[in-house]
Design an enzyme around this catalytic site. Structure first.
Site, PDB file in Angstrom:
ATOM      1  N   LYS A  38       0.814  -1.216   0.000  1.00 40.56           N
ATOM      2  CA  LYS A  38       0.000   0.000   0.000  1.00 40.56           C
ATOM      3  C   LYS A  38       0.852   1.272   0.000  1.00 40.56           C
ATOM      4  O   LYS A  38       2.055   1.253   0.287  1.00 40.56           O
ATOM      5  CB  LYS A  38      -0.959  -0.002   1.195  1.00 40.56           C
ATOM      6  CG  LYS A  38      -2.113  -0.982   1.009  1.00 40.56           C
ATOM      7  CD  LYS A  38      -3.147  -0.861   2.115  1.00 40.56           C
ATOM      8  CE  LYS A  38      -4.336  -1.783   1.861  1.00 40.56           C
ATOM      9  NZ  LYS A  38      -5.340  -1.729   2.944  1.00 40.56           N
TER      10      LYS A  38
ATOM     11  N   ARG B 250      -3.367 -10.220   5.492  1.00 39.20           N
ATOM     12  CA  ARG B 250      -3.867 -10.226   4.117  1.00 39.20           C
ATOM     13  C   ARG B 250      -2.750  -9.706   3.198  1.00 39.20           C
ATOM     14  O   ARG B 250      -2.287  -8.568   3.354  1.00 39.20           O
ATOM     15  CB  ARG B 250      -5.113  -9.344   4.016  1.00 39.20           C
ATOM     16  CG  ARG B 250      -5.788  -9.359   2.653  1.00 39.20           C
ATOM     17  CD  ARG B 250      -7.064  -8.516   2.686  1.00 39.20           C
ATOM     18  NE  ARG B 250      -7.790  -8.571   1.402  1.00 39.20           N
ATOM     19  CZ  ARG B 250      -7.577  -7.747   0.392  1.00 39.20           C
ATOM     20  NH1 ARG B 250      -6.663  -6.782   0.494  1.00 39.20           N
ATOM     21  NH2 ARG B 250      -8.270  -7.865  -0.720  1.00 39.20           N
TER      22      ARG B 250
END
Length: 379
Positions: free
Chosen positions: A327, A361
């Site tokens: 991210k 995740r």
């Protein structure tokens, strides 16, 4: 004689048993080896003075701003410091005190009852062509091949979605989302891949979620945080787990000046409200997973605060999921293209696991399996 400073000891009881401490002393000493810190926001001034004295009387302490003893303000933020044994004593002692200290005592009791869960790895598969990381995009036959590779690499859970939730992502119709998901769901069902791993549907569209649940999926990953009762009802109907994620705004608006008075308080209050909602509709708490939503309506500072204090969210008695894979928060720390963010991803995820997350995740399953195995061995 030699002496050296020990690093952190994860399993304190095991260390004491290895040393040969008598069985009766293991539990007592283990509690003295665990130093805990609690941030208490807006504690009434009289309560702060009482708690300060009670803490000092047993060898703990309460860090308070100057002015508390003179009652210059009505409320103060404080940090309670002590061992697990100290907190057990205070959680009983403050039940008899006024000014809101009964609430403090009850909250301490909840934190002391927190249990740990085994770490699980959730692999990411995006059945669309616009997810922010190109390496996660797979459709139809390619998606199934990737599923099998992730299972072979050690994934416990595989999260499959057909709509991008990146900032400013295009909206997708229900029919298109279902069209993308159907062939993957059908293959998972026909090959009984659900017997080899847990499958999660990354969607908040009821028709898509139900199709996946009928195909052997047993987890719903809802980025809207159980805002739609239909999703909760589906989780109850199929006895599936539900991951509630916090997001400020929508994917189209969430990164336009995200703002919080206190991100920890607001995310915590959000989870509390949504858990109550889920339980009222028949969900058991053991089937609820919490995701603080790193990057979903948060600045870098918000994200770091949530990761540093992730253990707090275990107080709800639910598993905690972390998802920071490649991210932009990594890019904000050190400018790096998406394709080169694996190292930063691993660093953040390992810290999150250390701080209480039990489901990771990620896009890179094999590398996470190795990193977590080494991390567990180091503990």
């Amino acid at each position: 004689m030699h002496i050296y400073k020990l690093g952190s000891i994860s399993d304190k009881k095991a260390a004491l048993k290895t040393l040969g401490v008598e069985s009766g002393g293991v539990s007592i000493m283990a509690k003295k080896m665990e130093l805990l810190y609690f941030f208490i926001k807006d504690l009434k001034t009289p309560a702060a003075n009482i708690l300060k004295q009670d803490a000092l009387s047993i060898g703990a302490d309460l860090a308070v701003p100057g002015g508390v003893i003179l009652c210059e303000k009505e409320v103060y933020d404080c940090i309670l410091i002590g061992t697990r044994k100290h907190m057990e004593i205070l959680s009983k002692k403050e039940l008899a005190q006024p000014f809101g200290l009964k609430i403090v005592a009850k909250e301490l009791t909840k934190f002391l009852a927190i249990k740990n869960n085994p770490t699980q790895i959730m692999g990411i598969i995006n059945a669309n062509d616009d997810s922010f990381f190109e390496g996660s995009r797979f459709q139809k036959e390619d998606a199934i091949a990737q599923v099998k590779e992730m299972i072979a690499d050690g994934a416990n859970i595989i999260d499959i979605g057909a709509v991008s939730s990146r900032p400013n992502a295009d909206t997708v119709s229900e029919s298109v989302e279902l069209e993308r998901m159907k062939p993957i769901c059908d293959a998972i069902a026909s090959e009984k891949l659900y017997e080899q791993a847990t499958f999660s549907v990354d969607s908040y569209t009821p028709s898509v979620v139900e199709y996946a649940l009928k195909s052997g999926f047993t987890l719903i990953n809802d980025i809207t945080g159980a805002s739609d009762e239909a999703i909760i009802n589906l989780a109850v109907k199929y006895n599936a787990k539900l991951c509630i994620m916090h997001m400020q705004g929508t994917p189209q608006t969430m990164q336009k000046d995200p703002n919080y008075e206190d991100v920890m308080v607001e995310v915590s209050e959000f989870f509390e409200e949504r858990i109550v909602k889920c339980e009222a509709l028949g969900m058991e708490r053991k089937n609820i997973i919490l995701d603080v939503g790193i990057g979903f309506g948060k600045t870098l500072e918000h994200n770091i605060t949530l990761i540093k204090n992730m253990e707090h969210f275990k107080v709800f008695g639910c598993e905690v999921l972390v998802g920071v894979s490649r991210k932009s928060m990594i890019d904000k720390i050190l400018p790096t293209p998406v394709e080169e963010r694996l190292a930063g991803t691993l660093a953040i995820h390992l810290k999150a696991v250390e701080n209480g997350a039990s489901i990771v995740r990620c896009h890179d399953v094999k590398e996470h399996v190795q990193a977590l195995a080494v991390y567990e061995a180091m503990k």
